[in-house]
Design a protein around this motif. Structure first.
Motif, PDB file in Angstrom:
ATOM      1  N   GLN A  10       0.837  -1.187   0.000  1.00  0.00           N
ATOM      2  CA  GLN A  10       0.000   0.000   0.000  1.00  0.00           C
ATOM      3  C   GLN A  10       0.874   1.239   0.000  1.00  0.00           C
ATOM      4  O   GLN A  10       1.899   1.283   0.694  1.00  0.00           O
ATOM      5  CB  GLN A  10      -0.912  -0.002   1.235  1.00  0.00           C
ATOM      6  N   GLU A  11       0.467   2.228  -0.755  1.00  0.00           N
ATOM      7  CA  GLU A  11       1.190   3.499  -0.772  1.00  0.00           C
ATOM      8  C   GLU A  11       0.630   4.377   0.331  1.00  0.00           C
ATOM      9  O   GLU A  11      -0.584   4.506   0.485  1.00  0.00           O
ATOM     10  CB  GLU A  11       1.021   4.186  -2.129  1.00  0.00           C
ATOM     11  N   TYR A  12       1.512   4.963   1.140  1.00  0.00           N
ATOM     12  CA  TYR A  12       1.069   5.803   2.243  1.00  0.00           C
ATOM     13  C   TYR A  12       1.085   7.268   1.821  1.00  0.00           C
ATOM     14  O   TYR A  12       2.134   7.810   1.473  1.00  0.00           O
ATOM     15  CB  TYR A  12       1.982   5.595   3.454  1.00  0.00           C
ATOM     16  N   GLN A 102      -5.425   3.400  10.038  1.00  0.00           N
ATOM     17  CA  GLN A 102      -6.212   4.335   9.239  1.00  0.00           C
ATOM     18  C   GLN A 102      -5.529   5.688   9.070  1.00  0.00           C
ATOM     19  O   GLN A 102      -5.778   6.409   8.104  1.00  0.00           O
ATOM     20  CB  GLN A 102      -7.602   4.533   9.868  1.00  0.00           C
ATOM     21  N   LEU A 103      -4.663   6.042  10.015  1.00  0.00           N
ATOM     22  CA  LEU A 103      -3.932   7.305   9.932  1.00  0.00           C
ATOM     23  C   LEU A 103      -2.510   7.119   9.430  1.00  0.00           C
ATOM     24  O   LEU A 103      -1.761   8.098   9.320  1.00  0.00           O
ATOM     25  CB  LEU A 103      -3.906   7.988  11.304  1.00  0.00           C
ATOM     26  N   GLU A 104      -2.140   5.861   9.147  1.00  0.00           N
ATOM     27  CA  GLU A 104      -0.793   5.528   8.677  1.00  0.00           C
ATOM     28  C   GLU A 104       0.268   6.029   9.653  1.00  0.00           C
ATOM     29  O   GLU A 104       1.285   6.612   9.288  1.00  0.00           O
ATOM     30  CB  GLU A 104      -0.567   6.110   7.267  1.00  0.00           C
ATOM     31  N   ARG A 105      -0.002   5.751  10.947  1.00  0.00           N
ATOM     32  CA  ARG A 105       0.880   6.205  12.010  1.00  0.00           C
ATOM     33  C   ARG A 105       1.191   5.074  12.979  1.00  0.00           C
ATOM     34  O   ARG A 105       0.365   4.188  13.203  1.00  0.00           O
ATOM     35  CB  ARG A 105       0.229   7.347  12.799  1.00  0.00           C
ATOM     36  N   GLN A 106       2.386   5.163  13.561  1.00  0.00           N
ATOM     37  CA  GLN A 106       2.783   4.245  14.620  1.00  0.00           C
ATOM     38  C   GLN A 106       3.595   5.030  15.652  1.00  0.00           C
ATOM     39  O   GLN A 106       4.286   5.992  15.303  1.00  0.00           O
ATOM     40  CB  GLN A 106       3.650   3.104  14.072  1.00  0.00           C
ATOM     41  N   TRP A 186       6.300   7.352  13.866  1.00  0.00           N
ATOM     42  CA  TRP A 186       6.402   6.897  12.478  1.00  0.00           C
ATOM     43  C   TRP A 186       5.174   7.364  11.720  1.00  0.00           C
ATOM     44  O   TRP A 186       4.039   7.107  12.138  1.00  0.00           O
ATOM     45  CB  TRP A 186       6.497   5.372  12.452  1.00  0.00           C
ATOM     46  N   GLN A 187       5.404   8.087  10.630  1.00  0.00           N
ATOM     47  CA  GLN A 187       4.322   8.529   9.754  1.00  0.00           C
ATOM     48  C   GLN A 187       4.587   8.016   8.348  1.00  0.00           C
ATOM     49  O   GLN A 187       5.654   8.281   7.774  1.00  0.00           O
ATOM     50  CB  GLN A 187       4.230  10.063   9.734  1.00  0.00           C
ATOM     51  N   GLY A 188       3.657   7.249   7.796  1.00  0.00           N
ATOM     52  CA  GLY A 188       3.838   6.724   6.449  1.00  0.00           C
ATOM     53  C   GLY A 188       3.916   7.834   5.415  1.00  0.00           C
ATOM     54  O   GLY A 188       3.213   8.833   5.500  1.00  0.00           O
ATOM     55  N   ARG A 189       4.788   7.628   4.418  1.00  0.00           N
ATOM     56  CA  ARG A 189       4.935   8.588   3.319  1.00  0.00           C
ATOM     57  C   ARG A 189       5.065   7.817   2.009  1.00  0.00           C
ATOM     58  O   ARG A 189       5.410   6.625   2.004  1.00  0.00           O
ATOM     59  CB  ARG A 189       6.185   9.464   3.531  1.00  0.00           C
TER      60      ARG A 189
END
Length: 214
Positions: A10-12, A102-106, A186-189
């Motif tokens: 999946q692309e973040y 759902q927020l692409e965060r950890q 961590w924020q997905g990009r």
């Protein structure tokens, strides 16, 4: 398997994390992210994966719910005689991982766990639903049982004992407060060039901040 696991990706694209937007205290950013997860109605926003290590060095993880965040400590409750409770008694080093897909965060936390005062455990226990309080009294958490009926019978018997009375907290059940010394956000990009920022607690009580390669 019929499914090509290697092909699932999946692309973040939902956000970014700029260093200029980071506070000096990582607990402020965590509180902000947690509230945003709650407001976005993500699945189980307070769910946290707790990692412990046995005295033999065997790691294990499980999911619990974060129940408080105060004085810079992450607080959850459990049976002290459970596997995680016994491991924390032997080795208080612990990890916590919050994953908000759902927020692409950890957020990944490392720290030291200590039991909260009995008075605080009592106070929280009183806020739990009645059936949860009964369940806490009868469940030999992490121990083998013969079947589900064993639990159901114990539940009914224990519930009958407390009709018309305030259910007391069992001594083996209570809270752990985790004092963090390492917190990573961590924020997905896109293109797997994720934003990762690490906060490390210094001896003077301040936090050192670094960007990590994804």
């Amino acid at each position: 398997m019929k499914t090509d696991l290697a092909g699932i990706r999946q692309e973040y694209t939902k956000g970014g994390l700029r260093e200029s937007d980071l506070p000096e205290d990582p607990l402020l950013l965590f509180s902000k992210w947690l509230q945003e997860a709650i407001d976005a109605k993500v699945d189980e926003p307070t769910a946290v994966i707790v990692g412990t290590v046995s005295r033999e060095g065997q790691p294990s993880t499980r999911t619990v719910l974060l129940k408080d965040l105060h004085d810079g400590k992450f607080i959850f409750y459990t049976n002290y005689e459970s596997r995680k409770g016994r491991q924390l008694a032997d080795n208080p080093h612990v990890s916590l991982s919050f994953v908000w897909h759902q927020l692409e965060r950890q957020v990944h936390v490392e720290g030291i766990a200590n039991k909260v005062p009995a008075s605080e455990s009592d106070q929280y226990f009183k806020t739990r639903p009645y059936k949860s309080r009964i369940g806490s009294r009868i469940s030999p958490q992490s121990q083998p049982i013969n079947n589900r009926m064993q639990l159901m019978r114990a539940f009914v018997k224990e519930a009958a004992r407390w009709i018309g009375k305030e259910v007391e907290r069992p001594e083996q059940w209570g809270g752990f407060a985790v004092t963090p010394h390492r917190i990573e956000f961590w924020q997905g990009r896109p293109n797997r060039l994720h934003d990762r920022f690490l906060f490390t607690l210094q001896t003077d009580g301040t936090w050192k901040r670094e960007r990590l390669a994804p």
